[in-house]
Write an enzyme that holds these catalytic residues in place. Structure first.
Site, mmCIF file in Angstrom:
data_model
loop_
_atom_site.group_PDB
_atom_site.id
_atom_site.type_symbol
_atom_site.label_atom_id
_atom_site.label_comp_id
_atom_site.label_asym_id
_atom_site.label_seq_id
_atom_site.Cartn_x
_atom_site.Cartn_y
_atom_site.Cartn_z
ATOM 1 N N ASP A 161 -63.070 38.623 -9.622
ATOM 2 C CA ASP A 161 -61.616 38.723 -9.572
ATOM 3 C C ASP A 161 -61.221 40.167 -9.902
ATOM 4 O O ASP A 161 -61.919 40.849 -10.657
ATOM 5 C CB ASP A 161 -60.991 37.764 -10.585
ATOM 6 N N ASP A 194 -60.710 35.853 -15.480
ATOM 7 C CA ASP A 194 -60.178 35.859 -16.848
ATOM 8 C C ASP A 194 -58.861 35.123 -17.002
ATOM 9 O O ASP A 194 -58.425 34.859 -18.115
ATOM 10 C CB ASP A 194 -59.966 37.308 -17.317
ATOM 11 N N ASP A 248 -57.633 31.528 -12.463
ATOM 12 C CA ASP A 248 -59.050 31.602 -12.100
ATOM 13 C C ASP A 248 -59.807 30.331 -12.485
ATOM 14 O O ASP A 248 -60.934 30.124 -12.020
ATOM 15 C CB ASP A 248 -59.720 32.797 -12.783
#
Length: 329
Positions: free
Chosen positions: A73, A272, A276
């Site tokens: 990400d 994080d 997600d």
């Protein structure tokens, strides 16, 4: 024992040979069969904890060595997750400070890092945050709010197009900002373009080194983000990532993980944030950054307590060493 029973034992010779062979093996070698494997796993998880890599269970440690694709990400993982407002461009009758004030007022009810950065900048400049009514967050797009009887919409280009708001030539200026790796938010007041704001997030120290190391370990590296293509590719270039999944809405991240799995990949997802969590759960191994949200860490199989990216390569290396030790034993 096997050879003697096979040639000198009663019929069926093979059955008696195997039974006696196994009996001698498990008595003569109990350490390798019954103790060395779990001991290696315990030592592996312990070494991981010493280095800030918290591994949930033995299955995760075993599975990690088979990972061949890592999905990273962008915000909060490759970047610091602390964006700063860098550019304010006014359009129409509003001045820059008015654009900032309305944007900060609209974002005052948002928990998104971009919104919080805009609010922080307005407070730093001494601007009053105006009362907000009918606040509505549009996941992956932006926010809407009623401020002083004016309908304010702030978000990405896709939101403006969904609302059929004409950007009045600002896309070209936004393109320059996107090429710099910045995130651009457009703002409209009463369905008319009022301006845009650009924010920049700092890439984490060691991100490029991590990507290079993972590639050297034979892994496919992909970055995933909700940013548009030009902004996403600008960040990816800085850290050396070639594969980029852009314009991905939060609810679609898990689907992107599933696509890689259907293509035969063993996927480790690194993230994080709250959005997600579904992707972390879908991945073969979910890795949460310890500086992120509690739900991400609760969902993940591995948590990097210090938030340092080098722990990703460390977790894979630890798993490979542990499995090598088990096979040697």
């Amino acid at each position: 024992t096997f050879i003697v029973w096979y040639f000198a034992g009663p019929s069926p010779a093979l059955t008696h040979a195997i039974l006696n062979f196994v009996a001698v093996l498990i008595i003569a070698c109990p350490c390798a069969l019954c103790l060395a494997t779990p001991t290696a796993i315990i030592v592996g998880t312990g070494k991981g904890a010493e280095n800030g890599i918290l591994i949930r269970n033995a299955e995760t440690l075993e599975k990690m060595h088979r990972v061949n694709s890592v999905l990273l990400d962008k915000t909060g993982t490759l970047t610091m997750g602390q964006p700063q407002l860098t550019d304010i461009i006014a359009a129409g009758r509003l001045a820059k400070q008015e654009v900032l004030q309305l944007a900060a007022s609209a974002e005052s009810g948002s928990e998104h890092p971009l919104g919080q950065a805009i609010v922080a900048k307005a407070k730093q400049d001494g601007l009053e945050v105006l009362p907000v009514k009918n606040f509505k967050a549009v996941p992956g797009h932006g926010v809407e709010a009623l401020i002083d009887s004016r309908q304010v919409v702030i978000g990405n280009l896709r939101l403006m197009k969904d609302k059929e708001i004409v950007t009045e030539g600002l896309e070209e200026r936004a393109g320059v900002l996107w090429e710099e790796g910045k995130t651009v938010l457009f703002m409209a007041v009463d369905s008319k373009m009022a301006g845009m704001l650009a924010l920049s997030d700092t890439i984490k120290p060691g991100a490029a080194e991590l990507v290079k190391k993972l590639q050297g370990m034979g892994l496919d590296i992909t970055m995933i983000t909700g940013d548009n293509r030009r902004a996403a590719e600008a960040i990816a270039r800085q850290v050396g990532i070639e594969e980029v999944l852009y314009d991905v809405l939060p609810r679609h991240k898990a689907g992107e993980v599933e696509k890689l799995q259907k293509a035969g990949k063993i996927v480790a997802m690194v993230g994080d944030g709250i959005n997600d969590a579904p992707a972390l759960a879908q991945a073969d191994v979910g890795i949460a950054i310890g500086t992120g949200t509690d739900i991400a860490m609760e969902t993940a199989d591995i948590t990097l307590t210090g938030g340092e990216l080098k722990g990703i390569a460390g977790a894979i290396d630890l798993s490979r060493r542990t499995m090598r030790t088990i096979r040697q034993n």
